[in-house]
Design a protein around this motif. Structure first.
Motif, PDB file in Angstrom:
ATOM      1  N   SER A 109     -13.831 -93.964  32.188  1.00  0.00           N
ATOM      2  CA  SER A 109     -15.242 -94.147  32.522  1.00  0.00           C
ATOM      3  C   SER A 109     -15.793 -92.890  33.171  1.00  0.00           C
ATOM      4  N   PRO A 110     -16.989 -92.442  32.776  1.00  0.00           N
ATOM      5  CA  PRO A 110     -17.587 -91.283  33.432  1.00  0.00           C
ATOM      6  C   PRO A 110     -18.000 -91.574  34.878  1.00  0.00           C
ATOM      7  N   THR A 111     -18.062 -92.851  35.229  1.00  0.00           N
ATOM      8  CA  THR A 111     -18.464 -93.248  36.576  1.00  0.00           C
ATOM      9  C   THR A 111     -17.270 -93.483  37.492  1.00  0.00           C
ATOM     10  N   SER A 112     -16.334 -94.318  37.058  1.00  0.00           N
ATOM     11  CA  SER A 112     -15.214 -94.705  37.928  1.00  0.00           C
ATOM     12  C   SER A 112     -13.896 -94.033  37.572  1.00  0.00           C
ATOM     13  N   GLY A 113     -13.852 -93.283  36.488  1.00  0.00           N
ATOM     14  CA  GLY A 113     -12.635 -92.573  36.119  1.00  0.00           C
ATOM     15  C   GLY A 113     -11.688 -93.419  35.280  1.00  0.00           C
ATOM     16  N   PRO A 114     -10.416 -92.992  35.190  1.00  0.00           N
ATOM     17  CA  PRO A 114      -9.449 -93.711  34.348  1.00  0.00           C
ATOM     18  C   PRO A 114      -8.850 -94.922  35.059  1.00  0.00           C
ATOM     19  N   LYS A 115      -8.636 -95.992  34.285  1.00  0.00           N
ATOM     20  CA  LYS A 115      -7.999 -97.202  34.805  1.00  0.00           C
ATOM     21  C   LYS A 115      -7.154 -97.826  33.714  1.00  0.00           C
ATOM     22  N   ARG A 116      -6.092 -98.521  34.121  1.00  0.00           N
ATOM     23  CA  ARG A 116      -5.189 -99.201  33.188  1.00  0.00           C
ATOM     24  C   ARG A 116      -5.209-100.684  33.486  1.00  0.00           C
ATOM     25  N   TYR A 117      -5.560-101.471  32.481  1.00  0.00           N
ATOM     26  CA  TYR A 117      -5.728-102.912  32.662  1.00  0.00           C
ATOM     27  C   TYR A 117      -4.581-103.689  32.029  1.00  0.00           C
ATOM     28  N   ASN A 118      -4.064-104.660  32.782  1.00  0.00           N
ATOM     29  CA  ASN A 118      -3.017-105.562  32.316  1.00  0.00           C
ATOM     30  C   ASN A 118      -3.645-106.915  32.009  1.00  0.00           C
ATOM     31  N   PHE A 119      -3.091-107.595  31.020  1.00  0.00           N
ATOM     32  CA  PHE A 119      -3.591-108.927  30.687  1.00  0.00           C
ATOM     33  C   PHE A 119      -2.944-109.944  31.617  1.00  0.00           C
ATOM     34  N   SER A 140      -2.312-113.638  32.076  1.00  0.00           N
ATOM     35  CA  SER A 140      -2.324-114.859  31.269  1.00  0.00           C
ATOM     36  C   SER A 140      -2.966-116.034  31.995  1.00  0.00           C
ATOM     37  N   GLU A 141      -2.677-116.174  33.294  1.00  0.00           N
ATOM     38  CA  GLU A 141      -3.208-117.308  34.060  1.00  0.00           C
ATOM     39  C   GLU A 141      -4.729-117.296  34.131  1.00  0.00           C
ATOM     40  N   GLU A 142      -5.316-116.103  34.147  1.00  0.00           N
ATOM     41  CA  GLU A 142      -6.770-115.985  34.242  1.00  0.00           C
ATOM     42  C   GLU A 142      -7.418-115.657  32.904  1.00  0.00           C
ATOM     43  N   ASN A 143      -6.584-115.364  31.902  1.00  0.00           N
ATOM     44  CA  ASN A 143      -7.062-115.087  30.554  1.00  0.00           C
ATOM     45  C   ASN A 143      -8.036-113.910  30.515  1.00  0.00           C
ATOM     46  N   CYS A 144      -7.688-112.838  31.265  1.00  0.00           N
ATOM     47  CA  CYS A 144      -8.550-111.655  31.302  1.00  0.00           C
ATOM     48  C   CYS A 144      -7.722-110.413  31.625  1.00  0.00           C
ATOM     49  N   TRP A 145      -8.366-109.251  31.507  1.00  0.00           N
ATOM     50  CA  TRP A 145      -7.741-107.949  31.771  1.00  0.00           C
ATOM     51  C   TRP A 145      -8.076-107.506  33.186  1.00  0.00           C
ATOM     52  N   VAL A 146      -7.047-107.179  33.994  1.00  0.00           N
ATOM     53  CA  VAL A 146      -7.247-106.863  35.407  1.00  0.00           C
ATOM     54  C   VAL A 146      -6.575-105.537  35.762  1.00  0.00           C
ATOM     55  N   TYR A 147      -7.277-104.735  36.549  1.00  0.00           N
ATOM     56  CA  TYR A 147      -6.719-103.493  37.094  1.00  0.00           C
ATOM     57  C   TYR A 147      -5.943-103.884  38.345  1.00  0.00           C
ATOM     58  N   LYS A 148      -4.634-103.716  38.319  1.00  0.00           N
ATOM     59  CA  LYS A 148      -3.796-104.281  39.377  1.00  0.00           C
ATOM     60  C   LYS A 148      -3.963-103.611  40.735  1.00  0.00           C
ATOM     61  N   HIS A 149      -4.566-102.435  40.807  1.00  0.00           N
ATOM     62  CA  HIS A 149      -4.713-101.769  42.090  1.00  0.00           C
ATOM     63  C   HIS A 149      -5.900-102.284  42.904  1.00  0.00           C
ATOM     64  N   ASP A 150      -6.889-102.878  42.254  1.00  0.00           N
ATOM     65  CA  ASP A 150      -8.013-103.421  43.014  1.00  0.00           C
ATOM     66  C   ASP A 150      -8.351-104.867  42.651  1.00  0.00           C
ATOM     67  N   GLY A 151      -7.688-105.420  41.627  1.00  0.00           N
ATOM     68  CA  GLY A 151      -7.907-106.817  41.254  1.00  0.00           C
ATOM     69  C   GLY A 151      -9.198-107.077  40.501  1.00  0.00           C
ATOM     70  N   VAL A 152      -9.900-106.016  40.094  1.00  0.00           N
ATOM     71  CA  VAL A 152     -11.176-106.157  39.384  1.00  0.00           C
ATOM     72  C   VAL A 152     -10.905-106.207  37.884  1.00  0.00           C
ATOM     73  N   SER A 153     -11.572-107.136  37.202  1.00  0.00           N
ATOM     74  CA  SER A 153     -11.376-107.257  35.761  1.00  0.00           C
ATOM     75  C   SER A 153     -12.128-106.146  35.019  1.00  0.00           C
TER      76      SER A 153
END
Length: 188
Positions: free
Chosen positions: A136-146, A148-161
């Protein structure tokens, strides 16, 4: 000087971790925290003592979740990226000031070029890691894990989807309310 109110922090947990708060180093014993991420709430008892309470986040990420096999990952990832592609195309089509913006999706790489001064978003599949990566040009690079319990992609360092971050950033670019909840595997 610490505020007298509670200060909420996101910490990477290691036993006897040193953290820096307001330019001072504090050693904190986190023997009871076993997950890689915990929400830590701190309060100042006096200027020399710091108390810490750990509340573990009970989330399993795809790299730790053996039930997410490669076939299921590819399916979830493909549906997510196709859904995002369609929604970005809709947003750009409806935003008059983004007439030079472009969306392209090919081979697991979604590129959204909003033009100047907004920049380019790249969202791509990382099959070996079972992740979706965002640049992202705003927040930079992030890696999202799926998750399963929440059925969404989450960045594990801040918990934001993924969709929540996009909702916040793209709203500012488009200049109108956006709703990434319309997308597949979304949680805003």
């Amino acid at each position: 000087m610490f505020p007298t109110k509670y200060l909420k922090l996101q910490l990477l947990i290691n036993r006897n971790k040193l953290i820096r708060i307001n330019r001072k180093i504090h050693q904190i014993n986190l023997n009871q925290c076993r997950l890689p991420i915990a929400t830590a709430t701190t309060s100042l008892l006096n200027r020399k003592n710091l108390t810490l309470k750990c509340e573990n986040l009970q989330k399993k990420f795809s790299t730790e979740n053996e039930s997410l096999d490669s076939i299921h990952f590819e399916k979830v990832c493909e549906e997510t990226l196709e859904s995002l592609t369609e929604y970005f195309e809709e947003l750009i089509e409806n935003a008059k000031h983004l007439n030079e913006a472009d969306v392209s999706y090919s081979s697991g790489v979604l590129t959204v070029d909003f033009g100047l001064p907004y920049g380019i978003y790249v969202i791509n599949r990382q099959s070996p890691n079972k992740q979706i990566w965002l640049s992202s040009p705003t927040s930079g690079p992030k890696r999202y894990n799926f998750v399963s319990e929440e059925n969404c992609w989450v960045y594990k360092h801040d918990g934001v989807s993924l969709h929540q971050l996009l909702q916040e950033e793209i709203t500012k670019i488009v200049g109108a309310e956006v709703d990434f909840n319309k997308c597949t595997f979304s949680k805003v």
